[in-house]
Write an enzyme that holds these catalytic residues in place. Sequence first.
Site, PDB file in Angstrom:
ATOM      1  N   ASP A 108      41.816  34.184  32.972  1.00  0.00           N
ATOM      2  CA  ASP A 108      43.149  35.059  33.288  1.00  0.00           C
ATOM      3  C   ASP A 108      44.134  33.998  34.073  1.00  0.00           C
ATOM      4  O   ASP A 108      43.836  33.337  34.942  1.00  0.00           O
ATOM      5  CB  ASP A 108      42.779  36.087  34.396  1.00  0.00           C
ATOM      6  N   ASP A 150      44.043  35.981  29.193  1.00  0.00           N
ATOM      7  CA  ASP A 150      45.056  37.127  29.465  1.00  0.00           C
ATOM      8  C   ASP A 150      46.118  36.294  30.421  1.00  0.00           C
ATOM      9  O   ASP A 150      45.862  35.410  31.175  1.00  0.00           O
ATOM     10  CB  ASP A 150      44.351  37.765  30.578  1.00  0.00           C
ATOM     11  N   ASP A 204      36.436  36.015  29.985  1.00  0.00           N
ATOM     12  CA  ASP A 204      37.731  35.417  29.378  1.00  0.00           C
ATOM     13  C   ASP A 204      38.432  34.557  30.521  1.00  0.00           C
ATOM     14  O   ASP A 204      37.750  34.218  31.634  1.00  0.00           O
ATOM     15  CB  ASP A 204      38.716  36.693  29.322  1.00  0.00           C
TER      16      ASP A 204
HETATM   17  N1  DCT Z   1      42.499  43.463  36.956  1.00  0.00           N
HETATM   18  C1  DCT Z   1      43.767  44.136  37.111  1.00  0.00           C
HETATM   19  N2  DCT Z   1      44.156  44.899  36.192  1.00  0.00           N
HETATM   20  C2  DCT Z   1      43.906  44.682  34.843  1.00  0.00           C
HETATM   21  C3  DCT Z   1      42.751  43.962  34.564  1.00  0.00           C
HETATM   22  C4  DCT Z   1      42.065  43.284  35.705  1.00  0.00           C
HETATM   23  O1  DCT Z   1      43.981  44.143  38.355  1.00  0.00           O
HETATM   24  N3  DCT Z   1      44.500  45.593  33.975  1.00  0.00           N
HETATM   25  C5  DCT Z   1      41.909  42.614  38.021  1.00  0.00           C
HETATM   26  C6  DCT Z   1      40.565  43.052  38.289  1.00  0.00           C
HETATM   27  C7  DCT Z   1      39.646  41.832  37.903  1.00  0.00           C
HETATM   28  C8  DCT Z   1      40.646  40.769  37.646  1.00  0.00           C
HETATM   29  O2  DCT Z   1      41.891  41.261  37.127  1.00  0.00           O
HETATM   30  C9  DCT Z   1      39.936  39.977  36.493  1.00  0.00           C
HETATM   31  O3  DCT Z   1      39.762  40.809  35.628  1.00  0.00           O
HETATM   32  P1  DCT Z   1      38.349  40.515  34.314  1.00  0.00           P
HETATM   33  O4  DCT Z   1      38.742  39.153  33.650  1.00  0.00           O
HETATM   34  O5  DCT Z   1      38.092  41.576  33.791  1.00  0.00           O
HETATM   35  O6  DCT Z   1      37.173  40.156  35.398  1.00  0.00           O
HETATM   36  P2  DCT Z   1      36.782  38.878  36.208  1.00  0.00           P
HETATM   37  O7  DCT Z   1      36.366  38.938  37.400  1.00  0.00           O
HETATM   38  O8  DCT Z   1      37.679  37.602  35.583  1.00  0.00           O
HETATM   39  O9  DCT Z   1      35.358  38.617  35.108  1.00  0.00           O
HETATM   40  P3  DCT Z   1      35.066  37.777  33.766  1.00  0.00           P
HETATM   41  O10 DCT Z   1      34.191  36.562  34.584  1.00  0.00           O
HETATM   42  O11 DCT Z   1      33.975  38.486  33.035  1.00  0.00           O
HETATM   43  O12 DCT Z   1      36.293  37.536  33.134  1.00  0.00           O
HETATM   44 MG    MG Z   2      38.478  37.224  33.716  1.00  0.00          MG
END
Ligand code: DCT
Ligand code: MG
Length: 482
Positions: free
Chosen positions: A313, A406, A311
């Site tokens: 963020d 997100d 995703d």
């Molecule tokens: N996070 C957080 N609270 C949440 C969800 C996530 O603090 N409710 C943090 C943990 C990692 C970061 O945000 C990003 O989450 P992901 O998108 O799940 O992980 P990523 O490292 O970006 O991995 P991906 O490449 O798979 O998106």
């Molecule tokens: Mg991510």
Amino acid sequence: MKRGANILIKRKMGMTRRSFLMELGRRKGFRVESELSDSVTHIVAENNSYLEVLDWLKGQAVGDSSRFELLDISWFTACMEAGRPVDSEMKYRLVEQCQSPPLSTPELEMPAFIATKVSQYSCQRKTTLDNYNKKFTDAFEVMAENYEFKENEIFCLEFLRAASLLKSLPFSVTRMKDIQGLPCMGDQVRDIIEEIIEEGESSRVKEVLNDERYKAFKQFTSVFGVGVKTSEKWYRMGLRTVEEVKADKTLKLSKMQKAGFLYYEDLVSCVSKAEADAVSLIVKNTVCSFLPDALVTITGGFRRGKNIGHDIDFLITNPGPREDDELLHKVIDLWKKQGLLLYCDIIESTFVKEQLPSRKVDAMDHFQKCFAILKLYQPRVDNSTCNTSKKLGMAEVKDWKAIRVDLVITPFEQYAYALLGWTGSRQFGRDLRRYAAHERKMILDNHALYDRRKRIFLKSGSEEEIFAHLGLDYVQPWERNA
Ligand code: DCT
Ligand code: MG
């Protein structure tokens, strides 16, 4: 480092050489410390005898000095050449020789290099995307995932921590000796490492990969909105594949899961860096059309330098004094109007001022946020004159991709904490909170840092300040791929 009872110039040269070698060691991924501490394991000296170093150690109040390996510089050089710690064989060791002890107490400024013990906390390690131990870490991640599916948190974490530790090593593990003295290497973990070293693969991991329950859960959880609980329910109903779930019209799916199935193919294919940049532009333009001074930052894996992700963020904050509670709604409404929004779930803020940070290691934060699926139009590379979704003969051409996005809105004064939390990795964040709690008696979450001894909130305007409050060396985002 001291060079006998030598004159100033020599000592100066010694310090320069020491800095050079320390820097070299660090560049090669070794932990080289400038001061003696509990985490030190090896002491390296150049031009100092065994007795001189021992004498120096006595003056350092370190207790039992036999816990250190006292080595000659040739060991350090051999390590640099090999790119890994080599065995501290006899030929590298500083040993007692038949010689008279130094006439005066050696005024060792500092013995040369001190390779330190690897920390159990990933926030005290540097973990870049160069993983020299992928065959082990992939195996551990399968094991961790299987335990997650079984809701066995302890074993799951054991494997996640082991994977994270091996990712931080600057060399490939090829012998059991390489992991000697490392933390996070429990029996289960060691058994798998040993088997992979000897056989090239692990029978336990193979068993998991062929396990019916693991395979079904792996498929189910790959659907947006489907977690372990839902997977369990479907598995008990006898369902095994995504196709079987899709075909079962009696199932009650949430709105999120419906979107997950609808855009399944797009969502399981990873988001590329180019797609992340394109979405970033859309998000920035839309947000700034409402709040020109807003700060929009890409976080998650892309901020850590990854070039793919599941995703994208984003963190959004307004540096001005004024917050705009309606911003997220305005952005979403505009995308709806533009036909860019395929799905969205807005969660309102539940933050209460002055509430203590959450002690839970995996707690959700309280920010206003939105889990969305955006339609990203992709330029087609073909010779046809049609470059949008027009009829090409009989077939409809899909010229967009569904992308998971997100958006997290944070008050400006909490921005640094939100940035640290949302940059991850998940394991890095877990260890930061564990370190804060166990080593500093502080509570850290995505909103704040609270000092339990002083009973105060510690304000931070940047990530660097948060590390400083915790007494940690700063770790760059690209070194947080734990
Ligand atoms: N996070 C957080 N609270 C949440 C969800 C996530 O603090 N409710 C943090 C943990 C990692 C970061 O945000 C990003 O989450 P992901 O998108 O799940 O992980 P990523 O490292 O970006 O991995 P991906 O490449 O798979 O998106
Ligand atoms: Mg991510």
